[in-house]
Design a protein around this motif. Structure first.
Motif, short mmCIF file in Angstrom:
data_model
loop_
_atom_site.label_atom_id
_atom_site.label_comp_id
_atom_site.label_asym_id
_atom_site.label_seq_id
_atom_site.Cartn_x
_atom_site.Cartn_y
_atom_site.Cartn_z
N VAL A 197 0.86 -1.19 0.00
CA VAL A 197 0.00 0.00 0.00
C VAL A 197 0.89 1.24 0.00
O VAL A 197 1.86 1.31 0.77
N ALA A 198 0.57 2.19 -0.85
CA ALA A 198 1.38 3.41 -0.93
C ALA A 198 1.35 4.16 0.40
O ALA A 198 0.31 4.23 1.07
N GLU A 199 2.46 4.72 0.77
CA GLU A 199 2.56 5.47 2.02
C GLU A 199 1.89 6.84 1.88
O GLU A 199 2.16 7.57 0.93
N PRO A 200 1.02 7.21 2.82
CA PRO A 200 0.41 8.55 2.77
C PRO A 200 1.47 9.64 2.86
O PRO A 200 2.49 9.49 3.56
N ALA A 201 1.21 10.74 2.18
CA ALA A 201 2.18 11.83 2.14
C ALA A 201 2.47 12.39 3.52
O ALA A 201 3.61 12.82 3.80
N SER A 202 1.47 12.37 4.42
CA SER A 202 1.67 12.95 5.74
C SER A 202 2.60 12.12 6.63
O SER A 202 3.04 12.59 7.68
N LEU A 203 2.92 10.88 6.21
CA LEU A 203 3.87 10.07 6.95
C LEU A 203 5.29 10.24 6.43
O LEU A 203 6.25 9.82 7.09
N ALA A 204 5.41 10.84 5.27
CA ALA A 204 6.74 10.99 4.68
C ALA A 204 7.63 11.80 5.61
O ALA A 204 7.23 12.84 6.15
N GLY A 205 8.83 11.34 5.82
CA GLY A 205 9.76 12.04 6.68
C GLY A 205 9.70 11.65 8.14
O GLY A 205 10.54 12.07 8.93
N ILE A 206 8.67 10.87 8.51
CA ILE A 206 8.58 10.38 9.89
C ILE A 206 9.31 9.05 9.94
O ILE A 206 8.91 8.08 9.31
N PRO A 207 10.40 8.96 10.69
CA PRO A 207 11.18 7.72 10.69
C PRO A 207 10.49 6.59 11.45
O PRO A 207 9.50 6.79 12.16
N HIS A 208 11.05 5.41 11.31
CA HIS A 208 10.61 4.24 12.07
C HIS A 208 11.54 4.08 13.28
O HIS A 208 12.65 4.59 13.26
N PRO A 209 11.06 3.36 14.30
CA PRO A 209 9.77 2.68 14.44
C PRO A 209 8.63 3.66 14.75
O PRO A 209 8.83 4.66 15.43
N ARG A 210 7.47 3.31 14.22
CA ARG A 210 6.27 4.13 14.41
C ARG A 210 5.23 3.33 15.21
O ARG A 210 4.93 2.19 14.87
N ILE A 211 4.69 3.94 16.22
CA ILE A 211 3.58 3.35 16.98
C ILE A 211 2.40 4.29 16.82
O ILE A 211 2.53 5.51 16.99
N GLY A 212 1.24 3.75 16.41
CA GLY A 212 0.15 4.62 16.01
C GLY A 212 -1.14 4.40 16.77
O GLY A 212 -1.42 3.32 17.30
N PHE A 213 -1.93 5.46 16.80
CA PHE A 213 -3.28 5.45 17.37
C PHE A 213 -4.21 6.08 16.36
O PHE A 213 -3.86 7.07 15.70
N PHE A 214 -5.43 5.53 16.22
CA PHE A 214 -6.46 6.22 15.44
C PHE A 214 -7.77 6.16 16.20
O PHE A 214 -8.08 5.18 16.88
N GLY A 215 -8.53 7.24 16.12
CA GLY A 215 -9.80 7.32 16.83
C GLY A 215 -10.01 8.72 17.35
O GLY A 215 -9.22 9.63 17.08
N VAL A 216 -11.07 8.90 18.10
CA VAL A 216 -11.39 10.20 18.66
C VAL A 216 -10.42 10.51 19.81
O VAL A 216 -10.16 9.66 20.66
N VAL A 217 -9.89 11.71 19.80
CA VAL A 217 -9.00 12.17 20.87
C VAL A 217 -9.85 13.00 21.84
O VAL A 217 -10.24 14.13 21.52
N ASP A 218 -10.14 12.44 23.01
CA ASP A 218 -11.01 13.13 23.96
C ASP A 218 -10.60 12.76 25.37
O ASP A 218 -9.45 12.34 25.61
N GLU A 219 -11.52 12.89 26.33
CA GLU A 219 -11.18 12.66 27.73
C GLU A 219 -10.84 11.20 28.02
O GLU A 219 -10.36 10.87 29.11
N ARG A 220 -11.06 10.33 27.05
CA ARG A 220 -10.73 8.91 27.24
C ARG A 220 -9.25 8.61 27.01
O ARG A 220 -8.80 7.50 27.30
N MET A 221 -8.49 9.56 26.48
CA MET A 221 -7.07 9.32 26.21
C MET A 221 -6.23 9.75 27.40
O MET A 221 -6.41 10.84 27.95
N ASP A 222 -5.27 8.91 27.78
CA ASP A 222 -4.33 9.22 28.86
C ASP A 222 -3.18 10.03 28.27
O ASP A 222 -2.16 9.47 27.82
N LEU A 223 -3.33 11.34 28.27
CA LEU A 223 -2.33 12.21 27.66
C LEU A 223 -1.01 12.18 28.42
O LEU A 223 0.07 12.33 27.82
N GLU A 224 -1.06 11.97 29.74
CA GLU A 224 0.18 11.87 30.50
C GLU A 224 0.98 10.64 30.10
O GLU A 224 2.22 10.68 30.01
N LEU A 225 0.29 9.54 29.84
CA LEU A 225 0.95 8.32 29.39
C LEU A 225 1.61 8.54 28.03
O LEU A 225 2.75 8.12 27.79
#
Length: 396
Positions: A197-225
């Motif tokens: 699958v072609a890499e999205p342009a917004s990932l270009a230049g971000i090195p590996h290793p990459r750990i990702g999250f997708f979903g709504v960012v709200d009070e359910r996310m532990d921002l301190e973690l």
């Protein structure tokens, strides 16, 4: 004006109407309601009635727009400045007009929010469903009346579905016909991430290793973690996809290896996951996450990614205990597990994942729900054993 003939089924009969009353917008995040309603649209005329929006207009109107998948989206558009009572009255009038055009056809009323009863409690449906996908009363900004409205909805519902085992356990003694349908998966869609699958342009230049999250960012996310892990592992890149809701975007932690990329469409997600090394679910442990069963868990797995999560109860029971998701309680544990998973051979893990996911799909979930809709008077716990339905992803 000549009225169009009602849509018909394969036998020529008028199709039943499924009115879905939702607190979520159709185009917000593609999740449980969208998965289920697009499948329901194969057999019903599905109308997705959203919460209203306001415009500088003189009179209320209902914006109708067909969506891919066959769902008719209905958005009440109200004049600015209406009182609460006037707003509810306007929504009721718009809903009545919509249903009047479909009078005489079988009607299924499908509620995602109990608050919709404020303007829809007069509907005479053939079957009423409460699909409880979240404990909305525990979310930030929940209306004070939410619990009372849920009590009323449980009184009138013919069927109650829950989005996870914890929710099932919380509701099963409050209604005689509660069935557990945990988060499911479109394996083919997310399985695309395992291919080329072609890499999205917004990932270009971000090195590996990459750990990702997708979903709504709200009070359910532990921002301190999130911030602590970014600091512990500056060589890891944290890629965060999703709209920021109910929290101040300025509160998001910032670091050179933290990338807040905003929301992406459901269709785009496999392109991102294909170029991540790992998925993570940094949920805070609070009232708003006590009952969640994150849909993204099997989606990460279908994409072929190892997953790390905080100890959300349903994730632990349905995936952690099966060895499919690593459970951590601190940034130090997260960092240690991320390093270990990066070095772990992927093939044996994927073989176990695929065996588990083969037992689970949105198509199967909808088929089981549809069977209950056809005979609601026989749809008690004896028709589809609630204990079996609640036993995890292997059964739903």
């Amino acid at each position: 004006m000549t009225m169009a003939a009602p849509p018909t089924g394969n036998g020529g009969e008028a199709r039943s109407v499924l009115l879905c009353l939702s607190h979520l917008r159709w185009d917000f995040v593609f999740q449980r309601p969208q998965h289920l309603m697009t499948r329901a649209a194969q057999d019903h005329e599905v109308i997705f009635f959203e919460e209203p929006r306001e415009e500088p207009i003189a009179a209320a109107r209902l914006d109708l727009s067909p969506q891919p998948g066959g769902v008719l989206r209905a958005v009440p558009v109200l004049p600015h400045g209406l009182s609460v009572a006037e707003s509810f009255a306007a929504q009721r009038a718009l809903l009545d007009g919509l249903l009047a055009e479909r009078a005489g056809r079988r009607l299924v009323a499908w509620f995602y929010t109990p608050m919709a009863l404020v303007f829809a409690d007069h509907i005479k449906a053939d079957v009423t469903v409460y699909d409880c996908m979240d404990e909305l009363s525990a979310f930030r900004g929940a209306p004070p009346a939410m619990l009372e409205m849920e009590r009323r909805l449980l009184e009138r519902a013919d069927l109650v579905f829950t989005g996870g085992r914890s929710l099932y356990e919380a509701k099963r003694d409050r209604h005689p016909r509660v069935h557990c349908f945990p988060s499911s998966i479109d394996t083919a869609h997310f399985g695309r991430a395992r291919g080329a699958v072609a890499e999205p342009a917004s990932l270009a230049g971000i090195p590996h290793p990459r750990i990702g999250f997708f979903g709504v960012v709200d009070e359910r996310m532990d921002l301190e973690l999130v911030a602590a892990f970014a600091a512990l592992r500056p060589d890891w890149q944290l890629v965060m996809l999703g709209p920021v809701v109910k929290i101040d975007a300025a509160s998001l932690p910032q670091a050179p290896n933290l990338h807040w990329l905003g929301g992406r469409s459901y269709d785009e997600l496999p392109e991102y996951l294909a170029h991540w090394d790992m998925g993570f679910m940094p949920f805070a442990l609070n009232e708003s996450t006590r009952f969640i069963s994150p849909t993204k868990t099997p989606e990460f797995l279908a994409a072929g990614l190892p997953v790390i999560s905080t100890p959300v109860v349903d994730v632990v029971r349905d995936y952690g205990e099966a060895g499919l998701v690593e459970i951590v309680e601190s940034a130090a544990e997260l960092a240690e597990q991320a390093d270990a998973l990066l070095a772990r051979p992927r093939a044996p893990f994927l073989a176990r994942v695929d065996l588990q996911l083969a037992k689970n799909s949105w198509d199967l979930t909808w088929a089981r729900m549809a069977a209950l809709l056809r005979v609601p008077e026989r749809a008690g716990a004896g028709a589809v054993p609630a204990t079996a339905m609640a036993s995890g992803v292997a059964n739903v």
